[in-house]
Design a protein around this motif. Sequence first.
Motif, short mmCIF file in Angstrom:
data_model
loop_
_atom_site.label_atom_id
_atom_site.label_comp_id
_atom_site.label_asym_id
_atom_site.label_seq_id
_atom_site.Cartn_x
_atom_site.Cartn_y
_atom_site.Cartn_z
N UNK A 26 69.56 108.64 78.65
CA UNK A 26 68.80 108.47 77.41
C UNK A 26 67.57 107.59 77.61
N UNK A 27 67.76 106.54 78.41
CA UNK A 27 66.63 105.64 78.63
C UNK A 27 65.49 106.31 79.38
N UNK A 28 65.84 107.33 80.18
CA UNK A 28 64.81 108.04 80.91
C UNK A 28 64.00 108.96 80.03
N UNK A 29 64.56 109.32 78.90
CA UNK A 29 63.85 110.24 78.01
C UNK A 29 62.90 109.48 77.11
N UNK A 30 61.76 110.10 76.87
CA UNK A 30 60.81 109.50 75.93
C UNK A 30 61.34 109.72 74.52
N UNK A 31 61.23 108.70 73.68
CA UNK A 31 61.72 108.83 72.31
C UNK A 31 60.64 109.33 71.36
N UNK A 32 61.05 110.23 70.48
CA UNK A 32 60.19 110.76 69.42
C UNK A 32 60.86 110.49 68.09
N UNK A 33 60.08 110.25 67.07
CA UNK A 33 60.67 110.12 65.74
C UNK A 33 60.00 111.13 64.80
N UNK A 34 60.83 111.77 63.98
CA UNK A 34 60.34 112.65 62.92
C UNK A 34 60.72 112.01 61.59
N UNK A 35 60.22 112.53 60.49
CA UNK A 35 60.52 111.90 59.20
C UNK A 35 61.86 112.33 58.62
N UNK A 36 62.13 113.64 58.63
CA UNK A 36 63.33 114.15 57.96
C UNK A 36 64.13 115.09 58.89
N UNK A 37 65.40 115.27 58.56
CA UNK A 37 66.34 116.04 59.39
C UNK A 37 65.86 117.47 59.71
N UNK A 38 65.36 118.25 58.72
CA UNK A 38 64.95 119.62 59.09
C UNK A 38 63.84 119.67 60.15
N UNK A 39 63.03 118.61 60.24
CA UNK A 39 62.02 118.56 61.31
C UNK A 39 62.68 118.40 62.67
#
Length: 292
Positions: A26-39
Amino acid sequence: MFRNIFIFFILFTALSLVSCQQKTVDNNKIQLTVSIIPQKYLVTFIAGDKFDIQAMQPIGSNHETYEPAPRDMEKISASKLYLALGALDFEMAWLDRFKASNPAMTVINTSEGIQMISGHHHEDEEADEQQNHGIDPHTWLSPSCMKVQAANISKALSTIDTANASFYNSNLNKFNQTADSVDRLIREKLAGSEGKSILIFHPALAYFARDYNLIQISIEQDGKEPSPAYLAELVKTAKGKNIKAVFISKEFDTRNAEVIALEIKGKVVVFDPMADNWAENMIHLADLIASN
Ligand SMILES: [Zn+2]
Protein backbone atom coordinates in the motif's frame (compact mmCIF):
# COMPACT_ATOMS: atom_id res chain seq x y z
CA MET A 1 1.53 -27.44 25.80
CA PHE A 2 4.93 -26.23 24.67
CA ARG A 3 4.14 -27.41 21.15
CA ASN A 4 0.91 -25.40 21.11
CA ILE A 5 2.71 -22.26 22.12
CA PHE A 6 5.28 -22.92 19.40
CA ILE A 7 2.54 -23.30 16.76
CA PHE A 8 0.87 -20.16 18.01
CA PHE A 9 4.19 -18.35 17.72
CA ILE A 10 4.67 -19.56 14.13
CA LEU A 11 1.13 -18.53 13.19
CA PHE A 12 1.52 -15.17 14.83
CA THR A 13 4.81 -14.50 13.03
CA ALA A 14 3.27 -15.54 9.71
CA LEU A 15 0.31 -13.20 10.25
CA SER A 16 2.60 -10.31 11.14
CA LEU A 17 4.61 -10.93 7.98
CA VAL A 18 1.44 -10.87 5.88
CA SER A 19 0.27 -7.63 7.42
CA CYS A 20 3.72 -6.04 7.01
CA GLN A 21 3.79 -7.05 3.38
CA GLN A 22 0.33 -5.67 2.82
CA LYS A 23 1.38 -2.39 4.34
CA THR A 24 4.51 -2.21 2.18
CA VAL A 25 2.45 -2.76 -0.96
CA ASP A 26 0.00 0.00 0.00
CA ASN A 27 2.80 2.39 0.83
CA ASN A 28 4.26 1.87 -2.61
CA LYS A 29 1.05 2.97 -4.25
CA ILE A 30 0.32 6.60 -4.84
CA GLN A 31 -2.80 7.72 -2.98
CA LEU A 32 -5.73 9.39 -4.72
CA THR A 33 -8.80 10.86 -3.11
CA VAL A 34 -12.23 11.28 -4.70
CA SER A 35 -15.21 13.06 -3.16
CA ILE A 36 -17.94 10.40 -3.17
CA ILE A 37 -18.25 6.59 -3.38
CA PRO A 38 -19.64 6.35 -6.97
CA GLN A 39 -16.52 8.17 -8.20
CA LYS A 40 -14.43 5.46 -6.56
CA TYR A 41 -16.12 2.94 -8.85
CA LEU A 42 -15.15 4.98 -11.90
CA VAL A 43 -11.58 5.78 -10.82
CA THR A 44 -10.96 2.13 -9.90
CA PHE A 45 -12.22 1.14 -13.36
CA ILE A 46 -9.61 3.41 -15.01
CA ALA A 47 -6.75 3.08 -12.51
CA GLY A 48 -6.97 -0.68 -11.89
CA ASP A 49 -4.68 -1.55 -8.98
CA LYS A 50 -2.09 1.12 -9.75
CA PHE A 51 -3.28 3.56 -7.08
CA ASP A 52 -4.66 3.48 -3.59
CA ILE A 53 -8.08 5.13 -4.00
CA GLN A 54 -10.22 6.48 -1.20
CA ALA A 55 -13.43 8.46 -1.03
CA MET A 56 -13.62 11.57 1.13
CA GLN A 57 -17.26 11.11 2.09
CA PRO A 58 -17.86 8.02 4.23
CA ILE A 59 -20.49 5.44 3.27
CA GLY A 60 -23.97 6.38 4.48
CA SER A 61 -23.44 10.12 4.90
CA ASN A 62 -25.51 12.66 2.98
CA HIS A 63 -23.63 14.45 0.17
CA GLU A 64 -25.67 17.62 0.73
CA THR A 65 -24.78 18.03 4.40
CA TYR A 66 -21.41 16.25 4.70
CA GLU A 67 -18.49 18.15 6.29
CA PRO A 68 -14.99 16.60 6.31
CA ALA A 69 -13.94 15.28 9.74
CA PRO A 70 -10.29 15.40 10.93
CA ARG A 71 -9.83 11.72 9.98
CA ASP A 72 -11.05 12.56 6.45
CA MET A 73 -8.47 15.37 6.26
CA GLU A 74 -5.75 12.74 6.83
CA LYS A 75 -6.69 11.32 3.43
CA ILE A 76 -5.86 14.72 1.91
CA SER A 77 -2.41 14.90 3.49
CA ALA A 78 -1.52 11.47 2.03
CA SER A 79 -2.83 12.15 -1.50
CA LYS A 80 -1.01 13.16 -4.66
CA LEU A 81 -4.20 13.80 -6.61
CA TYR A 82 -7.71 14.94 -5.68
CA LEU A 83 -10.39 14.10 -8.22
CA ALA A 84 -13.27 16.43 -7.42
CA LEU A 85 -16.75 15.74 -8.75
CA GLY A 86 -17.00 19.45 -9.54
CA ALA A 87 -19.90 21.19 -7.84
CA LEU A 88 -20.70 19.42 -4.57
CA ASP A 89 -21.45 21.73 -1.65
CA PHE A 90 -18.56 20.45 0.44
CA GLU A 91 -16.15 20.80 -2.49
CA MET A 92 -17.17 24.43 -2.93
CA ALA A 93 -16.62 25.05 0.77
CA TRP A 94 -13.49 22.92 1.32
CA LEU A 95 -11.38 22.55 -1.85
CA ASP A 96 -9.25 25.61 -1.05
CA ARG A 97 -8.59 24.24 2.43
CA PHE A 98 -7.69 20.84 0.93
CA LYS A 99 -5.15 22.56 -1.33
CA ALA A 100 -3.75 24.63 1.54
CA SER A 101 -3.28 21.56 3.72
CA ASN A 102 -1.38 19.71 0.95
CA PRO A 103 0.08 22.16 -1.60
CA ALA A 104 1.81 19.30 -3.48
CA MET A 105 -1.55 17.68 -4.28
CA THR A 106 -3.02 18.25 -7.76
CA VAL A 107 -6.75 19.01 -7.80
CA ILE A 108 -8.79 18.11 -10.89
CA ASN A 109 -12.43 18.90 -11.63
CA THR A 110 -13.57 15.67 -13.29
CA SER A 111 -16.81 17.28 -14.55
CA GLU A 112 -14.82 19.71 -16.74
CA GLY A 113 -16.41 19.71 -20.19
CA ILE A 114 -19.88 18.63 -19.03
CA GLN A 115 -22.64 21.08 -19.84
CA MET A 116 -23.59 21.74 -16.23
CA ILE A 117 -27.22 22.32 -15.22
CA SER A 118 -27.93 25.32 -13.03
CA GLY A 119 -30.88 25.95 -10.75
CA HIS A 120 -29.96 23.49 -8.00
CA HIS A 121 -30.49 25.30 -4.72
CA HIS A 122 -29.07 24.74 -1.30
CA GLU A 123 -30.11 25.69 2.16
CA ASP A 124 -26.99 27.75 2.93
CA GLU A 125 -27.08 29.64 -0.36
CA GLU A 126 -27.47 33.11 1.13
CA ALA A 127 -24.55 32.48 3.48
CA ASP A 128 -22.13 31.67 0.66
CA GLU A 129 -22.99 34.12 -2.11
CA GLN A 130 -19.61 33.98 -3.87
CA GLN A 131 -19.47 30.24 -4.00
CA ASN A 132 -20.46 28.18 -6.96
CA HIS A 133 -23.94 27.40 -5.67
CA GLY A 134 -26.82 26.85 -7.96
CA ILE A 135 -24.81 24.43 -10.14
CA ASP A 136 -26.31 20.95 -10.00
CA PRO A 137 -23.62 18.51 -8.77
CA HIS A 138 -25.31 15.19 -9.64
CA THR A 139 -23.27 14.46 -12.76
CA TRP A 140 -22.48 10.88 -11.69
CA LEU A 141 -26.11 9.81 -12.19
CA SER A 142 -25.79 9.99 -15.97
CA PRO A 143 -23.84 7.60 -18.25
CA SER A 144 -23.02 10.38 -20.74
CA CYS A 145 -21.64 12.63 -17.99
CA MET A 146 -19.68 9.70 -16.54
CA LYS A 147 -17.96 9.22 -19.91
CA VAL A 148 -16.71 12.82 -19.80
CA GLN A 149 -15.46 12.23 -16.24
CA ALA A 150 -13.78 8.99 -17.28
CA ALA A 151 -11.81 10.80 -20.01
CA ASN A 152 -10.72 13.51 -17.54
CA ILE A 153 -9.63 10.86 -15.01
CA SER A 154 -7.66 8.86 -17.59
CA LYS A 155 -5.88 12.06 -18.66
CA ALA A 156 -5.07 13.03 -15.05
CA LEU A 157 -3.69 9.56 -14.20
CA SER A 158 -1.62 9.48 -17.39
CA THR A 159 -0.11 12.85 -16.47
CA ILE A 160 1.14 11.73 -13.06
CA ASP A 161 2.04 8.20 -14.22
CA THR A 162 3.09 8.47 -17.90
CA ALA A 163 4.60 4.97 -17.93
CA ASN A 164 1.09 3.47 -17.65
CA ALA A 165 -0.73 5.89 -19.97
CA SER A 166 -1.71 3.17 -22.46
CA PHE A 167 -3.09 1.02 -19.61
CA TYR A 168 -5.35 3.91 -18.46
CA ASN A 169 -6.40 4.60 -22.02
CA SER A 170 -7.38 0.99 -22.62
CA ASN A 171 -9.37 0.98 -19.35
CA LEU A 172 -11.05 4.19 -20.50
CA ASN A 173 -12.16 2.40 -23.67
CA LYS A 174 -13.53 -0.46 -21.57
CA PHE A 175 -15.42 1.96 -19.35
CA ASN A 176 -16.91 3.69 -22.38
CA GLN A 177 -18.18 0.32 -23.60
CA THR A 178 -19.70 -0.36 -20.16
CA ALA A 179 -21.32 3.09 -20.06
CA ASP A 180 -22.70 2.56 -23.58
CA SER A 181 -24.27 -0.77 -22.65
CA VAL A 182 -25.71 0.74 -19.44
CA ASP A 183 -27.13 3.55 -21.60
CA ARG A 184 -28.64 1.05 -24.07
CA LEU A 185 -30.27 -0.94 -21.25
CA ILE A 186 -31.68 2.22 -19.66
CA ARG A 187 -33.16 3.26 -23.03
CA GLU A 188 -34.73 -0.18 -23.48
CA LYS A 189 -36.25 -0.06 -20.00
CA LEU A 190 -37.53 3.50 -20.45
CA ALA A 191 -38.98 2.93 -23.92
CA GLY A 192 -42.46 4.40 -23.74
CA SER A 193 -41.63 6.51 -20.67
CA GLU A 194 -40.41 9.52 -22.68
CA GLY A 195 -41.77 12.74 -21.20
CA LYS A 196 -42.68 11.01 -17.93
CA SER A 197 -42.66 13.22 -14.81
CA ILE A 198 -40.72 12.05 -11.77
CA LEU A 199 -41.71 13.51 -8.43
CA ILE A 200 -38.60 13.41 -6.27
CA PHE A 201 -37.75 14.72 -2.80
CA HIS A 202 -34.16 15.86 -3.39
CA PRO A 203 -33.70 16.64 -7.11
CA ALA A 204 -30.73 14.35 -7.88
CA LEU A 205 -31.86 13.30 -11.35
CA ALA A 206 -31.50 16.46 -13.47
CA TYR A 207 -28.74 14.95 -15.68
CA PHE A 208 -30.52 11.59 -15.87
CA ALA A 209 -33.74 13.38 -16.85
CA ARG A 210 -31.89 15.41 -19.51
CA ASP A 211 -30.36 12.25 -20.99
CA TYR A 212 -33.57 10.24 -21.09
CA ASN A 213 -36.21 12.86 -21.80
CA LEU A 214 -37.90 12.79 -18.38
CA ILE A 215 -39.23 15.67 -16.29
CA GLN A 216 -37.94 16.02 -12.74
CA ILE A 217 -40.30 17.67 -10.23
CA SER A 218 -38.53 18.57 -6.98
CA ILE A 219 -40.33 18.40 -3.64
CA GLU A 220 -37.55 20.29 -1.91
CA GLN A 221 -38.15 23.96 -2.48
CA ASP A 222 -34.86 25.81 -3.14
CA GLY A 223 -33.05 23.13 -1.12
CA LYS A 224 -35.41 23.51 1.83
CA GLU A 225 -38.35 21.59 3.23
CA PRO A 226 -41.40 22.50 1.13
CA SER A 227 -43.95 25.00 2.47
CA PRO A 228 -47.53 23.76 2.99
CA ALA A 229 -48.66 25.88 0.03
CA TYR A 230 -46.01 24.37 -2.23
CA LEU A 231 -46.89 20.85 -1.02
CA ALA A 232 -50.54 21.45 -1.90
CA GLU A 233 -49.49 22.66 -5.34
CA LEU A 234 -47.32 19.55 -5.84
CA VAL A 235 -50.17 17.24 -4.88
CA LYS A 236 -52.40 18.99 -7.42
CA THR A 237 -49.74 18.68 -10.14
CA ALA A 238 -49.12 15.01 -9.31
CA LYS A 239 -52.82 14.18 -9.42
CA GLY A 240 -53.15 16.04 -12.74
CA LYS A 241 -50.28 14.06 -14.26
CA ASN A 242 -51.44 10.80 -12.65
CA ILE A 243 -48.09 10.42 -10.82
CA LYS A 244 -48.19 7.47 -8.42
CA ALA A 245 -44.66 7.49 -7.00
CA VAL A 246 -42.61 9.74 -4.78
CA PHE A 247 -38.88 9.12 -5.29
CA ILE A 248 -36.47 9.76 -2.45
CA SER A 249 -32.74 9.09 -1.90
CA LYS A 250 -32.24 6.65 0.95
CA GLU A 251 -30.24 9.08 3.12
CA PHE A 252 -33.15 11.55 3.37
CA ASP A 253 -35.99 11.69 5.88
CA THR A 254 -39.06 10.14 4.20
CA ARG A 255 -41.79 11.95 6.19
CA ASN A 256 -42.71 14.62 3.61
CA ALA A 257 -42.53 12.04 0.85
CA GLU A 258 -44.95 9.80 2.77
CA VAL A 259 -47.40 12.67 3.28
CA ILE A 260 -47.48 13.32 -0.47
CA ALA A 261 -47.68 9.62 -1.33
CA LEU A 262 -50.73 9.31 0.91
CA GLU A 263 -52.37 12.34 -0.74
CA ILE A 264 -51.87 11.04 -4.27
CA LYS A 265 -52.67 7.43 -3.25
CA GLY A 266 -49.25 6.41 -4.47
CA LYS A 267 -46.11 5.05 -2.84
CA VAL A 268 -42.66 6.11 -1.73
CA VAL A 269 -39.87 4.70 -3.91
CA VAL A 270 -36.45 4.74 -2.23
CA PHE A 271 -33.27 4.68 -4.33
CA ASP A 272 -29.59 4.95 -3.45
CA PRO A 273 -27.67 7.53 -5.49
CA MET A 274 -24.42 6.61 -3.69
CA ALA A 275 -24.26 2.85 -4.38
CA ASP A 276 -20.75 1.56 -5.03
CA ASN A 277 -21.68 -0.51 -8.10
CA TRP A 278 -22.55 2.37 -10.38
CA ALA A 279 -23.49 0.36 -13.49
CA GLU A 280 -25.90 -1.96 -11.67
CA ASN A 281 -27.36 0.96 -9.74
CA MET A 282 -28.13 2.98 -12.88
CA ILE A 283 -29.96 0.03 -14.45
CA HIS A 284 -31.88 -0.48 -11.21
CA LEU A 285 -32.87 3.20 -11.23
CA ALA A 286 -34.24 2.85 -14.77
CA ASP A 287 -36.25 -0.18 -13.61
CA LEU A 288 -37.70 1.82 -10.72
CA ILE A 289 -38.68 4.71 -12.97
CA ALA A 290 -40.16 2.46 -15.66
CA SER A 291 -42.26 0.47 -13.17
CA ASN A 292 -43.47 3.39 -11.04
ZN1 LIG B 1 -27.79 16.13 -4.12
